[in-house]
Design a protein around this motif. Structure first.
Motif, mmCIF file in Angstrom:
data_model
loop_
_atom_site.group_PDB
_atom_site.id
_atom_site.type_symbol
_atom_site.label_atom_id
_atom_site.label_comp_id
_atom_site.label_asym_id
_atom_site.label_seq_id
_atom_site.Cartn_x
_atom_site.Cartn_y
_atom_site.Cartn_z
ATOM 1 N N SER A 61 -35.011 25.384 -0.948
ATOM 2 C CA SER A 61 -34.750 23.977 -1.460
ATOM 3 C C SER A 61 -34.200 23.371 -0.283
ATOM 4 O O SER A 61 -33.063 23.758 0.134
ATOM 5 C CB SER A 61 -34.045 24.147 -2.576
ATOM 6 N N GLU A 62 -34.041 21.944 -0.488
ATOM 7 C CA GLU A 62 -33.451 21.024 0.693
ATOM 8 C C GLU A 62 -32.055 20.624 -0.034
ATOM 9 O O GLU A 62 -31.049 20.526 0.759
ATOM 10 C CB GLU A 62 -34.393 19.833 0.664
ATOM 11 N N ALA A 63 -31.978 20.762 -1.232
ATOM 12 C CA ALA A 63 -30.462 20.287 -1.715
ATOM 13 C C ALA A 63 -30.511 21.122 -3.159
ATOM 14 O O ALA A 63 -31.457 21.260 -4.011
ATOM 15 C CB ALA A 63 -30.389 18.970 -2.112
ATOM 16 N N GLU A 64 -29.044 21.411 -3.499
ATOM 17 C CA GLU A 64 -28.794 22.106 -4.978
ATOM 18 C C GLU A 64 -27.881 21.502 -5.650
ATOM 19 O O GLU A 64 -26.764 21.437 -4.675
ATOM 20 C CB GLU A 64 -28.640 23.642 -4.970
ATOM 21 N N PHE A 65 -28.007 21.123 -6.747
ATOM 22 C CA PHE A 65 -27.051 20.260 -7.318
ATOM 23 C C PHE A 65 -26.587 21.030 -8.625
ATOM 24 O O PHE A 65 -27.269 21.584 -9.535
ATOM 25 C CB PHE A 65 -27.594 18.850 -7.911
ATOM 26 N N LEU A 66 -25.078 20.902 -8.649
ATOM 27 C CA LEU A 66 -24.714 21.680 -10.160
ATOM 28 C C LEU A 66 -24.410 20.277 -11.050
ATOM 29 O O LEU A 66 -23.861 19.247 -10.858
ATOM 30 C CB LEU A 66 -23.256 22.198 -9.777
ATOM 31 N N MET A 67 -25.141 20.547 -12.273
ATOM 32 C CA MET A 67 -25.068 19.320 -13.144
ATOM 33 C C MET A 67 -24.339 19.799 -14.526
ATOM 34 O O MET A 67 -24.201 21.035 -14.595
ATOM 35 C CB MET A 67 -26.586 19.117 -13.559
ATOM 36 N N ALA A 68 -23.716 18.807 -15.138
ATOM 37 C CA ALA A 68 -23.032 18.926 -16.317
ATOM 38 C C ALA A 68 -23.266 17.790 -17.300
ATOM 39 O O ALA A 68 -23.736 16.605 -16.989
ATOM 40 C CB ALA A 68 -21.394 19.160 -16.153
ATOM 41 N N LEU A 69 -23.107 18.113 -18.621
ATOM 42 C CA LEU A 69 -23.647 17.293 -19.418
ATOM 43 C C LEU A 69 -22.833 17.428 -20.856
ATOM 44 O O LEU A 69 -22.549 18.577 -21.207
ATOM 45 C CB LEU A 69 -25.094 17.628 -20.092
ATOM 46 N N GLY A 105 -22.640 21.353 -21.255
ATOM 47 C CA GLY A 105 -23.678 22.343 -20.728
ATOM 48 C C GLY A 105 -23.707 22.176 -19.350
ATOM 49 O O GLY A 105 -23.445 21.188 -18.738
ATOM 50 N N PHE A 106 -23.787 23.172 -18.465
ATOM 51 C CA PHE A 106 -23.971 23.130 -17.212
ATOM 52 C C PHE A 106 -25.259 23.870 -16.445
ATOM 53 O O PHE A 106 -25.668 24.802 -17.245
ATOM 54 C CB PHE A 106 -22.806 24.215 -16.254
ATOM 55 N N TRP A 107 -25.756 23.499 -15.593
ATOM 56 C CA TRP A 107 -26.924 24.127 -14.965
ATOM 57 C C TRP A 107 -27.298 23.625 -13.579
ATOM 58 O O TRP A 107 -26.568 22.740 -13.195
ATOM 59 C CB TRP A 107 -28.121 23.563 -15.678
ATOM 60 N N GLN A 108 -27.978 24.304 -12.814
ATOM 61 C CA GLN A 108 -27.987 24.085 -11.480
ATOM 62 C C GLN A 108 -29.465 23.622 -11.390
ATOM 63 O O GLN A 108 -30.522 24.377 -11.600
ATOM 64 C CB GLN A 108 -28.088 25.537 -10.698
ATOM 65 N N ILE A 109 -29.824 22.683 -10.594
ATOM 66 C CA ILE A 109 -31.137 22.007 -10.018
ATOM 67 C C ILE A 109 -31.339 22.081 -8.511
ATOM 68 O O ILE A 109 -30.542 21.822 -7.866
ATOM 69 C CB ILE A 109 -31.270 20.589 -10.512
ATOM 70 N N SER A 110 -32.451 22.616 -8.452
ATOM 71 C CA SER A 110 -32.999 22.742 -6.862
ATOM 72 C C SER A 110 -34.016 21.386 -6.513
ATOM 73 O O SER A 110 -34.931 21.136 -7.245
ATOM 74 C CB SER A 110 -33.514 24.095 -6.622
ATOM 75 N N LEU A 111 -33.859 20.769 -5.507
ATOM 76 C CA LEU A 111 -34.580 19.817 -5.225
ATOM 77 C C LEU A 111 -35.434 20.021 -3.821
ATOM 78 O O LEU A 111 -34.605 20.641 -3.133
ATOM 79 C CB LEU A 111 -33.892 18.155 -4.977
ATOM 80 N N GLY A 112 -36.508 19.935 -3.776
ATOM 81 C CA GLY A 112 -37.452 20.241 -2.658
ATOM 82 C C GLY A 112 -37.676 21.369 -2.670
ATOM 83 O O GLY A 112 -37.177 22.439 -3.442
#
Length: 124
Positions: free
Chosen positions: A26-34, A45-52
């Motif tokens: 993956s080209e970029a990984e982001f940690l997300m929170a809601l 809530g927390f999760w990790q998203i991979s883009l590309g």
């Protein structure tokens, strides 16, 4: 026979030649929170998203070794080693328990890369 040689001969190992790797990292990984508030309760809530990138998951049961034998469906505590066949190689992203692994090319390319892999059963 010495104990080291007995240990190595007691473990199963397979050589898989010319594995085609098309997956990419993956080209970029982001940690997300809601944060969500419902009435007096607040949830986080927390999760990790991979883009590309494209994930390439390989199951051990879908592989055939250099002797023409199919690998078993599960391998106890597997270790996977990539052996590049050319200038462009690949790497193991993660081992998915006893059933398979994810693999990706080292450099982004539009064509697949051929590699050999060694799969060892460590039995730990």
């Amino acid at each position: 026979m010495n104990s080291t040689l007995a240990y190595l001969r007691g473990r199963r190992a397979w050589l898989v030649e010319n594995l085609s790797v098309w997956g990419s990292d993956s080209e970029a990984e982001f940690l997300m929170a809601l944060a969500e508030t419902v009435g007096s309760d607040t949830r986080l809530g927390f999760w990790q998203i991979s883009l590309g990138g494209q994930s390439q998951e390989i199951l051990f049961s879908s592989l055939t070794d250099n002797r023409g034998n199919n690998l078993p469906e599960t391998i106890k505590s597997p270790a996977v080693v990539v052996i590049p066949r050319g200038r462009q190689g690949a790497f193991i992203k993660n081992v998915n328990g006893e059933t398979g692994f994810n693999i990706a090319q080292c450099e982004g390319s539009s064509v697949s890369v051929a590699v050999d892999i060694m799969v060892f059963e460590t039995g730990l």
